[in-house]
Design a protein around this motif. Structure first.
Motif, PDB file in Angstrom:
ATOM      1  N   ALA A  94       0.837  -1.205   0.000  1.00 66.56           N
ATOM      2  CA  ALA A  94       0.000   0.000   0.000  1.00 66.56           C
ATOM      3  C   ALA A  94       0.869   1.252   0.000  1.00 66.56           C
ATOM      4  CB  ALA A  94      -0.923  -0.013   1.227  1.00 66.56           C
ATOM      5  N   LYS A  95       1.948   1.215   0.793  1.00 63.80           N
ATOM      6  CA  LYS A  95       2.871   2.355   0.835  1.00 63.80           C
ATOM      7  C   LYS A  95       3.524   2.550  -0.542  1.00 63.80           C
ATOM      8  CE  LYS A  95       5.511   2.335   4.437  1.00 63.80           C
ATOM      9  NZ  LYS A  95       6.667   2.018   5.332  1.00 63.80           N
ATOM     10  N   GLU A  96       3.909   1.446  -1.169  1.00 65.96           N
ATOM     11  CA  GLU A  96       4.559   1.505  -2.484  1.00 65.96           C
ATOM     12  C   GLU A  96       3.590   2.015  -3.548  1.00 65.96           C
ATOM     13  OE1 GLU A  96       7.909   0.202  -5.104  1.00 65.96           O
ATOM     14  OE2 GLU A  96       7.744   0.435  -2.941  1.00 65.96           O
ATOM     15  N   TRP A  97       2.343   1.584  -3.455  1.00 64.06           N
ATOM     16  CA  TRP A  97       1.355   1.958  -4.468  1.00 64.06           C
ATOM     17  C   TRP A  97       0.766   3.353  -4.246  1.00 64.06           C
ATOM     18  CZ3 TRP A  97      -1.609  -3.282  -3.749  1.00 64.06           C
ATOM     19  CH2 TRP A  97      -0.867  -4.312  -4.342  1.00 64.06           C
ATOM     20  N   GLY A  98       0.940   3.899  -3.037  1.00 63.46           N
ATOM     21  CA  GLY A  98       0.396   5.221  -2.765  1.00 63.46           C
ATOM     22  C   GLY A  98      -1.048   5.229  -2.322  1.00 63.46           C
ATOM     23  N   TYR A  99      -1.491   4.118  -1.739  1.00 64.27           N
ATOM     24  CA  TYR A  99      -2.857   4.034  -1.213  1.00 64.27           C
ATOM     25  C   TYR A  99      -2.807   3.893   0.315  1.00 64.27           C
ATOM     26  CZ  TYR A  99      -4.751   3.186  -5.893  1.00 64.27           C
ATOM     27  OH  TYR A  99      -5.125   3.300  -7.198  1.00 64.27           O
ATOM     28  N   PRO A 100      -3.825   4.367   1.013  1.00 67.75           N
ATOM     29  CA  PRO A 100      -3.884   4.122   2.468  1.00 67.75           C
ATOM     30  C   PRO A 100      -4.101   2.634   2.736  1.00 67.75           C
ATOM     31  CG  PRO A 100      -5.426   5.868   1.806  1.00 67.75           C
ATOM     32  CD  PRO A 100      -4.945   5.207   0.557  1.00 67.75           C
ATOM     33  N   PHE A 101      -3.483   2.152   3.825  1.00 71.49           N
ATOM     34  CA  PHE A 101      -3.753   0.783   4.271  1.00 71.49           C
ATOM     35  C   PHE A 101      -4.917   0.820   5.248  1.00 71.49           C
ATOM     36  CE2 PHE A 101      -3.406  -2.713   7.269  1.00 71.49           C
ATOM     37  CZ  PHE A 101      -3.292  -3.808   6.418  1.00 71.49           C
ATOM     38  N   TYR A 102      -5.785  -0.195   5.151  1.00 71.24           N
ATOM     39  CA  TYR A 102      -6.969  -0.254   6.013  1.00 71.24           C
ATOM     40  C   TYR A 102      -7.177  -1.691   6.453  1.00 71.24           C
ATOM     41  CZ  TYR A 102     -11.982  -0.293   7.224  1.00 71.24           C
ATOM     42  OH  TYR A 102     -13.194  -0.470   7.859  1.00 71.24           O
ATOM     43  N   ARG A 103      -7.178  -1.897   7.781  1.00 71.85           N
ATOM     44  CA  ARG A 103      -7.466  -3.238   8.306  1.00 71.85           C
ATOM     45  C   ARG A 103      -8.910  -3.259   8.785  1.00 71.85           C
ATOM     46  NH1 ARG A 103      -7.012  -6.662  12.939  1.00 71.85           N
ATOM     47  NH2 ARG A 103      -6.043  -8.653  12.403  1.00 71.85           N
ATOM     48  N   PRO A 104      -9.792  -3.993   8.111  1.00 72.02           N
ATOM     49  CA  PRO A 104     -11.220  -3.960   8.470  1.00 72.02           C
ATOM     50  C   PRO A 104     -11.467  -4.468   9.885  1.00 72.02           C
ATOM     51  CG  PRO A 104     -10.862  -5.080   6.362  1.00 72.02           C
ATOM     52  CD  PRO A 104      -9.530  -4.920   6.997  1.00 72.02           C
ATOM     53  N   ASP A 105     -12.261  -3.716  10.640  1.00 73.14           N
ATOM     54  CA  ASP A 105     -12.692  -4.146  11.968  1.00 73.14           C
ATOM     55  C   ASP A 105     -14.168  -4.516  11.879  1.00 73.14           C
ATOM     56  OD1 ASP A 105     -13.417  -4.563  14.547  1.00 73.14           O
ATOM     57  OD2 ASP A 105     -12.744  -2.635  15.318  1.00 73.14           O
ATOM     58  N   PRO A 106     -14.495  -5.802  11.976  1.00 73.44           N
ATOM     59  CA  PRO A 106     -15.898  -6.217  11.813  1.00 73.44           C
ATOM     60  C   PRO A 106     -16.845  -5.529  12.784  1.00 73.44           C
ATOM     61  CG  PRO A 106     -14.437  -8.126  11.839  1.00 73.44           C
ATOM     62  CD  PRO A 106     -13.614  -6.945  12.229  1.00 73.44           C
ATOM     63  N   GLN A 238     -14.729 -13.115  17.869  1.00 78.90           N
ATOM     64  CA  GLN A 238     -14.321 -11.800  18.370  1.00 78.90           C
ATOM     65  C   GLN A 238     -13.923 -11.808  19.847  1.00 78.90           C
ATOM     66  OE1 GLN A 238     -13.944  -9.206  16.351  1.00 78.90           O
ATOM     67  NE2 GLN A 238     -14.571 -10.509  14.655  1.00 78.90           N
ATOM     68  N   ARG A 239     -13.807 -12.987  20.460  1.00 78.91           N
ATOM     69  CA  ARG A 239     -13.428 -13.135  21.875  1.00 78.91           C
ATOM     70  C   ARG A 239     -14.433 -12.462  22.809  1.00 78.91           C
ATOM     71  NH1 ARG A 239      -9.629 -10.389  23.542  1.00 78.91           N
ATOM     72  NH2 ARG A 239      -9.474  -8.878  21.877  1.00 78.91           N
ATOM     73  N   ALA A 240     -15.703 -12.489  22.445  1.00 76.08           N
ATOM     74  CA  ALA A 240     -16.733 -11.854  23.275  1.00 76.08           C
ATOM     75  C   ALA A 240     -17.019 -12.705  24.499  1.00 76.08           C
ATOM     76  CB  ALA A 240     -18.009 -11.650  22.469  1.00 76.08           C
ATOM     77  N   SER A 241     -17.272 -12.043  25.629  1.00 77.57           N
ATOM     78  CA  SER A 241     -17.679 -12.765  26.832  1.00 77.57           C
ATOM     79  C   SER A 241     -19.196 -12.802  26.957  1.00 77.57           C
ATOM     80  CB  SER A 241     -17.074 -12.117  28.077  1.00 77.57           C
ATOM     81  OG  SER A 241     -17.512 -10.772  28.206  1.00 77.57           O
ATOM     82  N   GLU A 534      -5.382  -0.936  14.631  1.00 73.05           N
ATOM     83  CA  GLU A 534      -6.470  -1.739  14.082  1.00 73.05           C
ATOM     84  C   GLU A 534      -6.707  -2.995  14.916  1.00 73.05           C
ATOM     85  OE1 GLU A 534      -3.850  -0.762  12.343  1.00 73.05           O
ATOM     86  OE2 GLU A 534      -4.468   0.283  10.515  1.00 73.05           O
ATOM     87  N   ARG A 535      -5.633  -3.577  15.450  1.00 71.11           N
ATOM     88  CA  ARG A 535      -5.778  -4.857  16.154  1.00 71.11           C
ATOM     89  C   ARG A 535      -6.536  -4.711  17.466  1.00 71.11           C
ATOM     90  NH1 ARG A 535      -0.503  -8.560  14.863  1.00 71.11           N
ATOM     91  NH2 ARG A 535      -0.068  -7.700  12.815  1.00 71.11           N
ATOM     92  N   CYS A 536      -6.400  -3.547  18.116  1.00 71.18           N
ATOM     93  CA  CYS A 536      -7.121  -3.332  19.376  1.00 71.18           C
ATOM     94  C   CYS A 536      -8.342  -2.446  19.164  1.00 71.18           C
ATOM     95  CB  CYS A 536      -6.202  -2.730  20.433  1.00 71.18           C
ATOM     96  SG  CYS A 536      -5.597  -1.074  20.053  1.00 71.18           S
ATOM     97  N   ARG A 537      -8.721  -2.227  17.900  1.00 72.88           N
ATOM     98  CA  ARG A 537      -9.887  -1.407  17.547  1.00 72.88           C
ATOM     99  C   ARG A 537      -9.759   0.008  18.099  1.00 72.88           C
ATOM    100  NH1 ARG A 537     -11.770  -6.418  19.228  1.00 72.88           N
ATOM    101  NH2 ARG A 537     -12.385  -7.701  17.460  1.00 72.88           N
ATOM    102  N   GLU A 538      -8.524   0.521  18.026  1.00 72.41           N
ATOM    103  CA  GLU A 538      -8.212   1.896  18.436  1.00 72.41           C
ATOM    104  C   GLU A 538      -8.445   2.154  19.922  1.00 72.41           C
ATOM    105  OE1 GLU A 538      -6.688   3.657  16.303  1.00 72.41           O
ATOM    106  OE2 GLU A 538      -7.116   2.402  14.559  1.00 72.41           O
TER     107      GLU A 538
END
Length: 608
Positions: A94-106, A238-241, A534-538
């Motif tokens: 993404a950095k090489e192509w010039g696009y933002p990287f986005y990790r989807p958070d369900p 999603q590791r929900a309790s 992204e991994r901790c959902r901000e």
């Protein structure tokens, strides 16, 4: 769209060049990968052919060099402890192509947005995930940002400008399948909601319900069943309790509790709520016809080779029946005592208390503080074929054949108090009482402890010394409390700093003092925090750890019990005898870089 980029294709050499420039691999790894790649590719193709032949649906996109590269398990040059995974590769590209990287958070994606604009087959063919609909602009996540003709077609069809972001292929594919399938189940379920659901044998507490993932369902299944299966399997992913299904005026909100925080994930059509409620109550062996009174039930689920217990609670609220499903996994409930979060000193004191042949040990704290995990982990630690462990629970949290478990059923006359009387004739060695709620239960538990049994139970108190005050308030005579109480422990759960976005910072101890936290140091204090990723959902947090205080009842404390004790006096004596408070142990986690001062303030307090 980014019009400055030319058409590109993903080649192994182009990927390696990007990773080399980004410092993720070195020249030695570059050369080795190029040499081994052809043979790995051939082997990978053969494996993929075998897998594809066994799939019921061929929704999988074609093989690309990134799939092969990930399978080679290459170690990164910048962080040797990590492998070159799909996300790392797409971030570099993404950095090489010039696009933002986005990790989807369900949890942050909206079902209506993802599925409401792009037809499923088109989205799947081009791997386009509509992540966000802004004013006059749509954000499309894709691993292939150079499918320009398809993106232009999409812009014309939707009449809105498209911003392209790069996301890992497996994430996009997983979300597309889950979201579109769930949307289909809901739509079709609206027409199926009046039909009868599959019957379940209610006689067997150990009945296992197999929960299917999105790739396992088949066309004969009823759509309500598919929708409920999705809600459950998604919660496990999603590791929900807990899962909250809450009827509102014109919709149904579905929220998942993850690391102690509720996230609103879905809004379902209101008219399918009765069918979803009935399906869950049927699985939990509850009375589907009874909607005016609270009910409890349980589901034992089998998924991906493991079993999960689900406690189901229903209560009538303003707009219908609210359901809360608590997901209980054996991996969570059965921890090694060393992994609960106690300091080595507290762990030694706790093991000393539970190793005595008789007496009472109380675990204290509010709902959701991890008391059940502590009790079950303790029972597992104590278990051996030579001893008889009996539990009385309301309800049984996790069925385990190692223990003799009794479920409280007031309608049949089985209460904590009455069950205690009967199990003393069952020759128990260790008795676990789910909760001491009244004087009668407390008296029977104390009698059991006096007659040579080790009794474990819980109390809702704020700290360990308050357990003594609570027993006295219930009407238990001081001499009985002195005779049976081995120890009282109190606990809380604090969120841990996310390891993927942690950073160090300095803070003035005077600022902490103003907040009520005395660290006992001068000069700037080095702490850690999560900046959000992204991994901790901000949130800056990932996972939780226990904070404990362990109070052993020794002769000095026993003497104080006789002297009309107050809470502060008991706490002072316990600290002189070696008890470390919740606050002090939370402070250790703060200074050790495991949690934040916000979490310390949230779950503990101690006047300075």
């Amino acid at each position: 769209m980014n019009s400055s980029n030319q058409e590109k294709s993903i080649t192994i050499q182009g990927i390696l060049n990007s990773l080399l420039r980004d410092g993720k691999i070195d020249q030695l790894s570059y050369n080795r990968i190029l040499k081994e790649y052809p043979s790995v590719l051939e082997r990978f193709k053969r494996l993929e052919t075998i897998k594809s032949a066994s799939l019921k649906k061929k929704d999988k996109p074609p093989l690309d060099p990134i799939d092969v590269l990930v399978s080679m398990k290459i170690r990164r040059s910048d962080r040797a402890e990590l492998l070159l995974d799909e996300e790392t590769i797409y971030r570099s590209l993404a950095k090489e192509w010039g696009y933002p990287f986005y990790r989807p958070d369900p949890l942050k994606l909206k079902l209506e947005t993802v599925t409401g604009f792009i037809p499923y087959q088109f989205a799947l063919r081009h791997l386009f995930l509509l992540a966000e609909a802004k004013e006059g602009q749509l954000v499309v996540a894709t691993p292939y940002p150079f499918d320009r003709s398809a993106l232009l077609d999409l812009e014309k069809a939707l009449g809105q400008r498209i911003q392209v972001v790069v996301s890992p292929k497996s994430e996009v594919l997983k979300i597309l399948n889950e979201f579109y399938n769930f949307r289909k189940y809901l739509s079709l379920a609206e027409g199926e909601s009046s039909k009868s659901l599959s019957s379940i044998d209610i006689a067997n507490l150990e009945q296992v319900v197999t929960v299917k993932g999105a790739s396992d369902v088949d066309s004969e299944d009823q759509y309500i069943i598919k929708a409920v299966d999705h809600l459950l399997s998604y919660g496990l992913d999603q590791r929900a309790s807990d899962i909250h299904i809450e009827p509102k005026r014109d919709k149904v909100a579905v929220r998942y509790r993850i690391d102690g925080v509720l996230h609103r994930v879905y809004e379902l059509p209101k008219n399918i709520h009765p069918a979803i409620s009935n399906r869950i109550k049927n699985m939990a062996r509850m009375d589907m016809a009874e909607k005016r009174r609270p009910q409890d039930g349980r589901i034992k689920m089998a998924r991906d080779g493991s079993e999960v217990e689900v406690r189901v609670s229903s209560v009538p609220v303003a707009f219908g029946e609210k359901l809360v499903l608590r997901l209980q996994s054996p991996e969570i409930l059965y921890q090694d005592l060393e992994n609960l979060g106690m300091t080595p000193e507290d762990l030694l004191r706790y093991k000393q208390a539970i190793s005595l042949p008789y007496g009472m040990v109380l675990v204290c704290g509010p709902t959701g503080s991890g008391k059940t995990t502590t009790l079950y982990s303790t029972l597992k630690y104590l278990y051996s074929p030579e001893i008889n462990i009996t539990t009385i629970e309301d309800p049984i949290e996790l069925v385990d054949e190692a223990f003799n478990q009794i479920a409280v059923q007031p309608q049949l006359g089985i209460t904590f108090s009455s069950a205690l009387k009967y199990i003393l004739r069952q020759d128990p060695d260790v008795i676990m009482v789910g909760e001491i709620r009244d004087k009668e239960t407390a008296e029977n538990a104390i009698q059991a402890a006096l007659t040579g049994h080790l009794v474990l139970s819980t109390l809702h108190t704020n700290d360990a010394p308050s357990a003594i005050i609570r027993l006295l308030d219930l009407g238990i005579q001081p001499y009985l409390v002195k005779a049976v109480l081995n120890a009282s422990i109190s606990q809380r759960l604090v969120r841990k700093i996310c390891p993927h976005c942690t950073e160090e910072f300095e803070m003035d101890p005077r600022e902490l003092m103003d907040l009520g936290i005395s660290v006992g140091k001068e000069g700037m204090v080095r702490l850690r925090r999560g900046v959000g990723c992204e991994r901790c959902r901000e949130t800056g947090y990932m996972g939780r750890i226990g904070v404990f205080e362990v109070m052993l009842v020794d002769d000095i404390l026993r003497q104080a019990i006789d002297e009309a004790p107050d809470h502060l006096r008991l706490k002072g004596i316990a600290q002189k005898q070696g008890m470390t408070t919740l606050f002090q142990n939370a402070l250790r986690l703060l200074l050790g870089g495991k949690t934040t001062y916000q979490e310390v303030l949230r779950v503990t307090f101690e006047g300075v």
